[in-house]
Design a protein around this motif. Structure first.
Motif, mmCIF file in Angstrom:
data_model
loop_
_atom_site.group_PDB
_atom_site.id
_atom_site.type_symbol
_atom_site.label_atom_id
_atom_site.label_comp_id
_atom_site.label_asym_id
_atom_site.label_seq_id
_atom_site.Cartn_x
_atom_site.Cartn_y
_atom_site.Cartn_z
ATOM 1 N N LEU A 16 89.098 3.735 -34.406
ATOM 2 C CA LEU A 16 90.397 3.587 -35.034
ATOM 3 C C LEU A 16 91.231 4.704 -34.438
ATOM 4 O O LEU A 16 90.794 5.862 -34.397
ATOM 5 C CB LEU A 16 90.333 3.771 -36.546
ATOM 6 N N HIS A 75 87.045 10.110 -43.735
ATOM 7 C CA HIS A 75 88.367 9.545 -43.426
ATOM 8 C C HIS A 75 88.176 8.075 -43.103
ATOM 9 O O HIS A 75 87.062 7.539 -43.208
ATOM 10 C CB HIS A 75 89.021 10.334 -42.286
ATOM 11 N N GLY A 117 87.974 6.510 -40.385
ATOM 12 C CA GLY A 117 87.005 6.236 -39.321
ATOM 13 C C GLY A 117 85.593 6.152 -39.877
ATOM 14 O O GLY A 117 84.832 5.225 -39.568
ATOM 15 N N SER A 118 85.224 7.121 -40.734
ATOM 16 C CA SER A 118 83.874 7.080 -41.331
ATOM 17 C C SER A 118 83.758 5.833 -42.202
ATOM 18 O O SER A 118 82.702 5.174 -42.235
ATOM 19 C CB SER A 118 83.585 8.325 -42.171
ATOM 20 N N HIS A 163 80.552 0.708 -31.875
ATOM 21 C CA HIS A 163 81.880 0.108 -32.011
ATOM 22 C C HIS A 163 82.959 1.053 -31.475
ATOM 23 O O HIS A 163 82.689 2.203 -31.122
ATOM 24 C CB HIS A 163 82.150 -0.290 -33.470
ATOM 25 N N LYS A 171 78.930 24.893 -37.630
ATOM 26 C CA LYS A 171 80.262 24.443 -38.043
ATOM 27 C C LYS A 171 80.328 24.252 -39.561
ATOM 28 O O LYS A 171 81.356 24.513 -40.181
ATOM 29 C CB LYS A 171 80.588 23.129 -37.318
ATOM 30 N N ASP A 194 81.342 7.327 -29.810
ATOM 31 C CA ASP A 194 81.256 8.756 -29.523
ATOM 32 C C ASP A 194 79.831 9.286 -29.547
ATOM 33 O O ASP A 194 79.538 10.284 -28.910
ATOM 34 C CB ASP A 194 82.121 9.559 -30.518
ATOM 35 N N TYR A 213 77.071 11.203 -41.697
ATOM 36 C CA TYR A 213 78.360 11.839 -41.406
ATOM 37 C C TYR A 213 78.286 13.350 -41.588
ATOM 38 O O TYR A 213 77.656 13.845 -42.520
ATOM 39 C CB TYR A 213 79.451 11.223 -42.284
ATOM 40 N N TYR A 214 78.975 14.044 -40.686
ATOM 41 C CA TYR A 214 78.948 15.497 -40.663
ATOM 42 C C TYR A 214 79.865 16.021 -41.760
ATOM 43 O O TYR A 214 81.029 15.611 -41.845
ATOM 44 C CB TYR A 214 79.436 15.962 -39.286
ATOM 45 N N LYS A 272 88.015 14.187 -37.805
ATOM 46 C CA LYS A 272 88.160 15.351 -38.673
ATOM 47 C C LYS A 272 88.624 16.555 -37.869
ATOM 48 O O LYS A 272 89.426 17.350 -38.326
ATOM 49 C CB LYS A 272 86.823 15.646 -39.352
ATOM 50 N N ASN A 316 81.572 18.601 -42.281
ATOM 51 C CA ASN A 316 82.553 19.672 -42.042
ATOM 52 C C ASN A 316 83.859 19.384 -42.782
ATOM 53 O O ASN A 316 84.656 20.278 -43.022
ATOM 54 C CB ASN A 316 82.808 19.897 -40.537
ATOM 55 N N MET A 338 77.277 13.112 -38.341
ATOM 56 C CA MET A 338 76.954 13.409 -36.961
ATOM 57 C C MET A 338 78.242 13.618 -36.204
ATOM 58 O O MET A 338 79.036 12.711 -36.047
ATOM 59 C CB MET A 338 76.185 12.235 -36.370
ATOM 60 N N ALA A 339 78.489 14.816 -35.817
ATOM 61 C CA ALA A 339 79.803 15.130 -35.273
ATOM 62 C C ALA A 339 79.937 14.642 -33.854
ATOM 63 O O ALA A 339 79.102 14.894 -33.012
ATOM 64 C CB ALA A 339 80.028 16.620 -35.326
ATOM 65 N N ALA A 340 81.035 13.934 -33.647
ATOM 66 C CA ALA A 340 81.263 13.371 -32.326
ATOM 67 C C ALA A 340 81.348 14.463 -31.273
ATOM 68 O O ALA A 340 80.895 14.308 -30.162
ATOM 69 C CB ALA A 340 82.554 12.579 -32.346
ATOM 70 N N ILE A 395 77.007 2.502 -35.014
ATOM 71 C CA ILE A 395 77.609 3.829 -34.770
ATOM 72 C C ILE A 395 78.958 3.668 -34.065
ATOM 73 O O ILE A 395 79.275 2.599 -33.547
ATOM 74 C CB ILE A 395 76.701 4.699 -33.859
HETATM 75 N N1 LIG Z 1 88.349 7.207 -35.413
HETATM 76 C C1 LIG Z 1 87.215 6.612 -35.687
HETATM 77 N N2 LIG Z 1 87.064 5.299 -35.506
HETATM 78 C C2 LIG Z 1 85.920 4.667 -35.795
HETATM 79 N N3 LIG Z 1 84.836 5.306 -36.274
HETATM 80 C C3 LIG Z 1 84.912 6.621 -36.469
HETATM 81 C C4 LIG Z 1 86.102 7.343 -36.197
HETATM 82 N N4 LIG Z 1 85.888 8.649 -36.511
HETATM 83 C C5 LIG Z 1 84.626 8.735 -36.966
HETATM 84 N N5 LIG Z 1 84.037 7.526 -36.939
HETATM 85 C C6 LIG Z 1 82.682 7.210 -37.379
HETATM 86 O O1 LIG Z 1 82.068 8.435 -37.730
HETATM 87 C C7 LIG Z 1 81.076 8.794 -36.736
HETATM 88 C C8 LIG Z 1 81.181 10.267 -36.416
HETATM 89 O O2 LIG Z 1 81.003 10.952 -37.628
HETATM 90 P P1 LIG Z 1 81.558 12.431 -37.814
HETATM 91 O O3 LIG Z 1 81.149 12.838 -39.177
HETATM 92 O O4 LIG Z 1 81.143 13.286 -36.683
HETATM 93 O O5 LIG Z 1 83.151 12.179 -37.820
HETATM 94 P P2 LIG Z 1 84.356 12.654 -36.912
HETATM 95 O O6 LIG Z 1 85.587 12.485 -37.719
HETATM 96 O O7 LIG Z 1 84.285 11.936 -35.596
HETATM 97 O O8 LIG Z 1 84.134 14.205 -36.705
HETATM 98 P P3 LIG Z 1 84.830 15.209 -35.697
HETATM 99 O O9 LIG Z 1 86.276 14.787 -35.529
HETATM 100 O O10 LIG Z 1 84.655 16.522 -36.367
HETATM 101 O O11 LIG Z 1 84.090 15.118 -34.400
HETATM 102 C C9 LIG Z 1 81.413 7.922 -35.545
HETATM 103 O O12 LIG Z 1 80.282 7.677 -34.725
HETATM 104 C C10 LIG Z 1 81.873 6.664 -36.216
HETATM 105 O O13 LIG Z 1 80.776 5.953 -36.738
#
Ligand SMILES: Nc1ncnc2c1ncn2[C@@H]1O[C@H](COP(=O)(O)OP(=O)(O)OP(=O)(O)O)[C@@H](O)[C@H]1O
Length: 600
Positions: free
Chosen positions: A350, A75, A77-78, A347, A111, A320, A68-69, A359, A71, A1-3, A317
């Motif tokens: 990071l 990383h 964060g996920s 939460h 995307k 974002d 998780y999206y 991403k 694209n 799920m893309a932020a 989650i």
């Molecule tokens: N920096 C981060 N810190 C903590 N959790 C994160 C972080 N980045 C992603 N996440 C986790 O992943 C979820 C979003 O998933 P997504 O696949 O959209 O990753 P993303 O890296 O945020 O993508 P993008 O940068 O393309 O928006 C967040 O709600 C959280 O659960």
């Protein structure tokens, strides 16, 4: 799920073309829960049988991470959300709950199609590869999920279609023209006032493009009052409390209808009765929390998914995507006549140099590399212990090494190691007393029990950082106790004093046993290593419950293993920098070496 992605909202003047639609759909049926089967510490849903006369099983504890999206690969964060969810799931299993821990990947949208094209693959191939990279990382990190859903799975598509029909029959979907500036990276129409120079998206710093579309909208505004009521009647629906205030603010500022289809995106689930449009990724992906509970190959339907494991007990989650989970999702469920989840916990992030790791920005930390160098326990422990759960936190390798060395190698590992060493030398590696008898009249036992209760409370409140701290406090108490009692010198004195020393070793080893259980949601492999050194089998470890933290399991005569480090200290290698450079001195750059891993 893309932020970065969001629903786009209907402007207040949606135009004369807005019109309500109504197609036939099955009425919402009451919810029911299905019995579950527990398999070696894991719970699996099974289909309920009407002829089963046994009393209904309690509802499962359904826990989800975001999907998780795809694209880009995962990383840190996920991984962070998934590690936290795994710790919660493991704790709930220790409480003997029937846990259904759901994770997965969100695989539709423009995307994704663009990312696939850029990598020279078709979207399906691209999704297969990236989705698999999530699964592999979860294996590396000791994540024990029960269900992994991919939104390209046919069972998911069936559930989305059913859901769409229900919302339609509630009169909550209508068609309208929309014209605006679109950011492809966010997959979102933007409000002009939030854009920078040249209509640049503030997140992706690229110009948005003008688009005009004829879309389907969801009547979110209709649910304003019901959502207000939900938050009033259940103040724990959104956690932590500062996130609840954010959500209250959004609702108070007025809810606008949002688009749930795209005319220009081919890579998605077609809108029922209008194959020229696809369902917007969020309206599709959130349904993954329901379709996940269905088995592969079975006749898939929304009702079947609801019966299998709903409502969710907790959506874990990042902040974002709070708006989608705390506002849009409950409204969508209300419209479809389905219960809302019990709670949503958002939460923090990071961060790297103060910016959210993500991403899209590409400023990510590679979890596979961290696991390869330091092991899953160290990674899990560091992020849950050092990033206050609910707030943002920055990563530094130095802090990582210092923390895991001090806590896991020294406080816990060393305490076990030296106690087993003393037991081997003085008691032939065998306990001379029952742990209950050894601690008789000793306030140390009460202190340990109080801390264990405190740790349980922290886990229940999702205060994972505090849970780690409290278990470490038990370790500190144990180190203090052994230093004060100095059994090594007492053994030399013989008689009653040596007997007391033998009791003290039992007391410390019982404490280690309790630490192993209480820390097992965070560091499962390390806990297993402690448990096996105490003379238990892996099977015994796998069937532990939280109640086993009660003092008294170690009995006289139990043989312990020879001491072997359970967590070797991470060593830093000082690279002598250019000797010829007197300015640099002798220090130079420190490089961590992969010494933190110890085989089970
Ligand atoms: N920096 C981060 N810190 C903590 N959790 C994160 C972080 N980045 C992603 N996440 C986790 O992943 C979820 C979003 O998933 P997504 O696949 O959209 O990753 P993303 O890296 O945020 O993508 P993008 O940068 O393309 O928006 C967040 O709600 C959280 O659960």
């Amino acid at each position: 799920m893309a932020a970065g992605r969001a629903f786009f909202c209907a402007p207040s003047s949606i135009g004369a073309t807005a019109r309500r639609l109504a197609f036939a759909s099955p009425p919402a049926r009451p919810l029911a829960s299905a019995p579950h089967r527990r398999v070696r510490g894991r719970c699996c849903a099974s289909i309920s049988s009407s002829s089963d006369a046994s009393p209904p099983a309690p509802p499962p504890y359904v826990l989800t991470t975001p999907l998780y999206y795809v694209n880009a690969p995962p990383h840190m964060g996920s991984a962070y959300t998934t590690i936290a969810a795994d710790a919660v799931a493991r704790f709930q299993r220790l409480l003997e709950k029937r846990v259904i821990f759901i994770t997965g990947t969100d695989e539709h949208g423009e995307k994704i199609a663009t990312s696939a094209e850029a990598s020279g693959r078709n979207p399906k191939e691209h999704c297969d590869i990236i989705s698999n990279s999530y699964k592999m990382l979860w294996a590396d990190l000791d994540i024990e999920y029960d269900k992994f859903i991919r939104t390209t799975d046919p069972k998911h598509e069936a559930v989305v279609n059913d859901f769409y029909s229900r919302v339609l029959s509630s009169g909550d979907i209508y068609r309208a023209d929309y014209e605006g500036l679109y950011c492809v990276s966010c997959e979102e129409y933007k409000d002009e006032k939030e854009l920078g120079e040249n209509n640049c998206c503030p997140v992706h710093l690229k110009p948005c493009v003008p688009r005009k579309e004829d879309n389907y909208f969801f009547a979110l505004s209709k649910y304003q009052h019901k959502l207000e009521e939900l938050l009033t009647s259940n103040p724990n629906f959104v956690r932590p409390s500062h996130r609840l205030h954010e959500v209250e603010g959004w609702i108070k500022s007025g809810l606008r209808d949002f688009s749930i289809s795209r005319a220009s995106v081919e890579w998605g689930i077609p809108v029922p009765n209008d194959t020229k449009q696809t369902i917007y990724v969020w309206f599709d992906a959130l349904l993954g929390y329901l379709s996940a509970s269905l088995d592969d190959g079975e006749q898939a339907s929304l009702q079947q998914a609801v019966d299998r494991g709903w409502p969710a007990s907790l959506h874990l989650i990042g902040k974002d995507i709070l708006r989608f989970h705390a506002i849009y999702w409950p409204a969508m469920l209300m419209s479809a006549g389905i219960s809302v989840p019990d709670a949503v916990f958002g939460h923090g992030f990071l961060t790297k140099d103060g910016m959210k790791m993500g991403k899209s920005l590409g400023n990510t930390l590679e979890p596979k590399d961290l696991v390869g160098r330091f092991g899953a326990d160290a990674v899990r422990y560091f992020f849950l212990r050092e990033v206050e759960f609910g707030n943002d936190g920055d990563y530094s390798e130095e802090r990582f090494i210092n923390t895991v060395n001090a806590h896991l190698a020294n406080t816990i590992g060393n305490l076990l190691n030296r106690t087993l060493g003393l037991l081997k030398k003085n008691c032939n590696s065998t306990l001379a007393f029952d742990s209950i008898a050894a601690a008789d009249g000793n306030s140390f036992k009460n202190n340990v029990e109080n801390l264990v209760d405190k740790a349980k409370g922290h886990y229940e409140n999702l205060s994972l950082t505090s849970a780690c701290e409290t278990v470490l406090e038990i370790g500190n108490l144990g180190n203090l106790y052994i230093d004060e009692q100095a059994p090594w010198s007492c053994f030399k004195q013989g008689g009653e004093i040596a007997e007391k020393a033998a009791k003290d070793l039992v007391i410390i080893l019982e404490t280690m046993r309790i630490i192993a259980i209480a820390l097992s949601p965070i560091t499962p492999s390390l806990s297993l290593r402690i448990y096996t050194q105490l003379g238990f089998t892996e099977d015994q470890f796998r069937t532990l419950r939280w109640d086993d933290t009660k003092w008294g399991a170690l009995k006289a005569g139990q043989a312990m293993m020879d001491p072997k480090p359970i967590f070797a200290k991470i060593e830093t290698e000082v690279e002598e920098k250019d000797q010829a450079s007197p300015k640099e001195g002798k220090g130079g750059k420190k490089k961590a070496r992969s010494k933190g891993l110890v085989e089970a």
